[in-house]
Write an enzyme that holds these catalytic residues in place. Sequence first.
Site, PDB file in Angstrom:
ATOM      1  N   LYS A  15       0.825  -1.215   0.000  1.00 27.91           N
ATOM      2  CA  LYS A  15       0.000   0.000   0.000  1.00 27.91           C
ATOM      3  C   LYS A  15       0.861   1.268   0.000  1.00 27.91           C
ATOM      4  O   LYS A  15       0.639   2.178  -0.796  1.00 27.91           O
ATOM      5  CB  LYS A  15      -0.924   0.021   1.234  1.00 27.91           C
ATOM      6  CG  LYS A  15      -1.872  -1.146   1.327  1.00 27.91           C
ATOM      7  CD  LYS A  15      -2.769  -1.057   2.562  1.00 27.91           C
ATOM      8  CE  LYS A  15      -2.012  -1.068   3.875  1.00 27.91           C
ATOM      9  NZ  LYS A  15      -1.248  -2.315   4.148  1.00 27.91           N
ATOM     10  N   ARG A  90      -9.324   1.432   8.753  1.00 26.55           N
ATOM     11  CA  ARG A  90      -8.951   0.054   9.084  1.00 26.55           C
ATOM     12  C   ARG A  90     -10.063  -0.679   9.810  1.00 26.55           C
ATOM     13  O   ARG A  90      -9.891  -1.849  10.146  1.00 26.55           O
ATOM     14  CB  ARG A  90      -7.717   0.080   9.987  1.00 26.55           C
ATOM     15  CG  ARG A  90      -6.408  -0.290   9.280  1.00 26.55           C
ATOM     16  CD  ARG A  90      -5.306  -0.180  10.315  1.00 26.55           C
ATOM     17  NE  ARG A  90      -4.103  -0.879  10.012  1.00 26.55           N
ATOM     18  CZ  ARG A  90      -3.042  -0.345   9.391  1.00 26.55           C
ATOM     19  NH1 ARG A  90      -3.082   0.880   8.933  1.00 26.55           N
ATOM     20  NH2 ARG A  90      -1.956  -1.053   9.224  1.00 26.55           N
ATOM     21  N   ARG A 129      11.773  -5.070   5.065  1.00 25.69           N
ATOM     22  CA  ARG A 129      11.420  -3.667   4.778  1.00 25.69           C
ATOM     23  C   ARG A 129      12.369  -2.707   5.491  1.00 25.69           C
ATOM     24  O   ARG A 129      12.651  -2.857   6.671  1.00 25.69           O
ATOM     25  CB  ARG A 129       9.970  -3.390   5.229  1.00 25.69           C
ATOM     26  CG  ARG A 129       9.615  -1.911   5.199  1.00 25.69           C
ATOM     27  CD  ARG A 129       8.132  -1.669   5.114  1.00 25.69           C
ATOM     28  NE  ARG A 129       7.415  -2.024   6.329  1.00 25.69           N
ATOM     29  CZ  ARG A 129       6.087  -1.926   6.448  1.00 25.69           C
ATOM     30  NH1 ARG A 129       5.342  -1.504   5.429  1.00 25.69           N
ATOM     31  NH2 ARG A 129       5.501  -2.268   7.567  1.00 25.69           N
ATOM     32  N   ARG A 162      11.506  -1.093  11.057  1.00 25.68           N
ATOM     33  CA  ARG A 162      10.466  -0.787  12.027  1.00 25.68           C
ATOM     34  C   ARG A 162      10.397  -1.878  13.090  1.00 25.68           C
ATOM     35  O   ARG A 162      10.469  -3.055  12.776  1.00 25.68           O
ATOM     36  CB  ARG A 162       9.104  -0.649  11.335  1.00 25.68           C
ATOM     37  CG  ARG A 162       8.864   0.736  10.789  1.00 25.68           C
ATOM     38  CD  ARG A 162       7.669   0.805   9.881  1.00 25.68           C
ATOM     39  NE  ARG A 162       6.475   0.174  10.429  1.00 25.68           N
ATOM     40  CZ  ARG A 162       5.318   0.109   9.769  1.00 25.68           C
ATOM     41  NH1 ARG A 162       5.215   0.636   8.553  1.00 25.68           N
ATOM     42  NH2 ARG A 162       4.278  -0.479  10.303  1.00 25.68           N
ATOM     43  N   ARG A 173      -0.207  -8.726  13.511  1.00 25.85           N
ATOM     44  CA  ARG A 173      -0.804  -7.657  12.705  1.00 25.85           C
ATOM     45  C   ARG A 173      -1.649  -8.230  11.575  1.00 25.85           C
ATOM     46  O   ARG A 173      -2.690  -7.669  11.221  1.00 25.85           O
ATOM     47  CB  ARG A 173       0.294  -6.742  12.139  1.00 25.85           C
ATOM     48  CG  ARG A 173       0.817  -5.761  13.195  1.00 25.85           C
ATOM     49  CD  ARG A 173       2.165  -5.193  12.823  1.00 25.85           C
ATOM     50  NE  ARG A 173       2.143  -4.462  11.574  1.00 25.85           N
ATOM     51  CZ  ARG A 173       3.199  -4.277  10.786  1.00 25.85           C
ATOM     52  NH1 ARG A 173       4.364  -4.805  11.121  1.00 25.85           N
ATOM     53  NH2 ARG A 173       3.099  -3.595   9.683  1.00 25.85           N
TER      54      ARG A 173
HETATM   55  P1  ADP Z   1       1.604  -1.269   7.428  1.00 25.28           P
HETATM   56  O1  ADP Z   1       2.286  -0.325   6.472  1.00 25.28           O
HETATM   57  O2  ADP Z   1       2.447  -2.438   7.712  1.00 25.28           O
HETATM   58  O3  ADP Z   1       0.231  -1.657   6.987  1.00 25.28           O
HETATM   59  P2  ADP Z   1       1.035   1.034   9.102  1.00 25.28           P
HETATM   60  O4  ADP Z   1       2.228   1.893   9.053  1.00 25.28           O
HETATM   61  O5  ADP Z   1      -0.105   1.381   8.237  1.00 25.28           O
HETATM   62  O6  ADP Z   1       1.498  -0.485   8.819  1.00 25.28           O
HETATM   63  O7  ADP Z   1       0.498   0.924  10.586  1.00 25.28           O
HETATM   64  C1  ADP Z   1       1.362   0.655  11.666  1.00 25.28           C
HETATM   65  C2  ADP Z   1       0.549   0.612  12.961  1.00 25.28           C
HETATM   66  O8  ADP Z   1      -0.045   1.896  13.197  1.00 25.28           O
HETATM   67  C3  ADP Z   1      -0.605  -0.355  12.979  1.00 25.28           C
HETATM   68  O9  ADP Z   1      -0.210  -1.681  13.334  1.00 25.28           O
HETATM   69  C4  ADP Z   1      -1.504   0.284  14.048  1.00 25.28           C
HETATM   70  O10 ADP Z   1      -0.992   0.035  15.350  1.00 25.28           O
HETATM   71  C5  ADP Z   1      -1.319   1.761  13.779  1.00 25.28           C
HETATM   72  N1  ADP Z   1      -2.333   2.249  12.803  1.00 25.28           N
HETATM   73  C6  ADP Z   1      -2.077   2.731  11.568  1.00 25.28           C
HETATM   74  N2  ADP Z   1      -3.211   3.101  10.960  1.00 25.28           N
HETATM   75  C7  ADP Z   1      -4.218   2.835  11.834  1.00 25.28           C
HETATM   76  C8  ADP Z   1      -5.635   2.960  11.785  1.00 25.28           C
HETATM   77  N3  ADP Z   1      -6.265   3.445  10.705  1.00 25.28           N
HETATM   78  N4  ADP Z   1      -6.346   2.580  12.870  1.00 25.28           N
HETATM   79  C9  ADP Z   1      -5.743   2.108  13.965  1.00 25.28           C
HETATM   80  N5  ADP Z   1      -4.421   1.933  14.070  1.00 25.28           N
HETATM   81  C10 ADP Z   1      -3.645   2.296  13.015  1.00 25.28           C
HETATM   82  P1  ADP Z   2       2.236  -1.887   3.189  1.00 25.90           P
HETATM   83  O1  ADP Z   2       2.193  -0.382   3.197  1.00 25.90           O
HETATM   84  O2  ADP Z   2       1.033  -2.486   2.528  1.00 25.90           O
HETATM   85  O3  ADP Z   2       2.500  -2.468   4.535  1.00 25.90           O
HETATM   86  P2  ADP Z   2       4.794  -1.530   1.807  1.00 25.90           P
HETATM   87  O4  ADP Z   2       4.490  -0.716   0.610  1.00 25.90           O
HETATM   88  O5  ADP Z   2       5.453  -0.879   2.944  1.00 25.90           O
HETATM   89  O6  ADP Z   2       3.458  -2.322   2.269  1.00 25.90           O
HETATM   90  O7  ADP Z   2       5.681  -2.774   1.313  1.00 25.90           O
HETATM   91  C1  ADP Z   2       6.171  -3.740   2.239  1.00 25.90           C
HETATM   92  C2  ADP Z   2       7.576  -4.185   1.783  1.00 25.90           C
HETATM   93  O8  ADP Z   2       7.473  -4.919   0.569  1.00 25.90           O
HETATM   94  C3  ADP Z   2       8.538  -3.042   1.496  1.00 25.90           C
HETATM   95  O9  ADP Z   2       9.820  -3.441   1.878  1.00 25.90           O
HETATM   96  C4  ADP Z   2       8.446  -2.842  -0.016  1.00 25.90           C
HETATM   97  O10 ADP Z   2       9.672  -2.361  -0.570  1.00 25.90           O
HETATM   98  C5  ADP Z   2       8.177  -4.262  -0.496  1.00 25.90           C
HETATM   99  N1  ADP Z   2       7.273  -4.319  -1.661  1.00 25.90           N
HETATM  100  C6  ADP Z   2       6.199  -3.535  -1.924  1.00 25.90           C
HETATM  101  N2  ADP Z   2       5.589  -3.920  -3.070  1.00 25.90           N
HETATM  102  C7  ADP Z   2       6.297  -4.977  -3.535  1.00 25.90           C
HETATM  103  C8  ADP Z   2       6.168  -5.827  -4.698  1.00 25.90           C
HETATM  104  N3  ADP Z   2       5.182  -5.655  -5.576  1.00 25.90           N
HETATM  105  N4  ADP Z   2       7.072  -6.806  -4.847  1.00 25.90           N
HETATM  106  C9  ADP Z   2       8.075  -6.994  -3.932  1.00 25.90           C
HETATM  107  N5  ADP Z   2       8.241  -6.246  -2.833  1.00 25.90           N
HETATM  108  C10 ADP Z   2       7.370  -5.239  -2.630  1.00 25.90           C
END
Ligand code: ADP
Ligand code: ADP
Length: 216
Positions: A15, A90, A129, A162, A173
């Site tokens: 995302k 979410r 990541r 992270r 998660r």
């Molecule tokens: P990822 O990129 O792996 O999906 P995020 O950076 O979006 O993770 O979120 C990291 C953490 O921040 C989540 O595990 C949660 O604790 C908190 N968080 C982020 N967005 C939300 C949301 N919309 N509602 C509640 N908690 C959130």
């Molecule tokens: P999210 O926000 O959904 O948690 P991220 O965009 O942070 O996901 O991506 C999670 C990890 O996977 C990062 O290290 C990113 O560089 C890698 N990644 C994202 N998209 C791809 C893809 N299409 N193929 C391989 N690795 C990816």
Amino acid sequence: MPTYIVLLGPPGAGKGTQAKVLAQKFGLPHISSGDIFRENLKNGTELGKLAQTFMSKGELVPDDVTIAMIRERFERPDCENGAILDGFPRTPTQADALENALADFGGRVNLVPYITAPEEVLIERLAGRWTCRAIGHIFHEKFNPPQQPGRCDLDGSELYQRDDDKAETVKHRIQVYLDQTSPLIEYYRSRGTLVEINGFQPIEQVSGQLMTALKR
Ligand code: ADP
Ligand code: ADP
């Protein structure tokens, strides 16, 4: 009419990576709730401290706190033409709040790309990541390595892993996603805005599929 795009999908689906591509292409702000919480933590705010107690365990930050924070973000002038939302909403309660907030601004959620990938892929992605300290640019040690190890290609800041990307927290998660966020798939499908994107392809191909969906 402003354009609001909500990126939906489990942690590691891509995302954040795709949100940055779309934000650049459309000239819209990338709003990541996770980034805003991390920014608050870095600045030592009360919100940051509160959010951290949930984030470190892989739990969701309570809806009322998250909704208030996003509402405030929407009031900034850069959201005038819309936004790319990443990680919000979410929960169904957050999605309802988003609908109400956008109605106040005369907008609505136009499209919800739902990005998927198999669970073992998500785990491998999060384990490798690397995130930039300055503004959260995203890299992967294998799939999207920075030119210089440990440095962000875009702003030169330090890359870090992270805390919540360690294996135990990641598994939790993903479970939290399945329990609390996955109902949004039906929520947006029933509104006719959901479009499924295969996230298990190279980053450029995922972007291509997203652009095709957005042109329609
Ligand atoms: P990822 O990129 O792996 O999906 P995020 O950076 O979006 O993770 O979120 C990291 C953490 O921040 C989540 O595990 C949660 O604790 C908190 N968080 C982020 N967005 C939300 C949301 N919309 N509602 C509640 N908690 C959130
Ligand atoms: P999210 O926000 O959904 O948690 P991220 O965009 O942070 O996901 O991506 C999670 C990890 O996977 C990062 O290290 C990113 O560089 C890698 N990644 C994202 N998209 C791809 C893809 N299409 N193929 C391989 N690795 C990816």
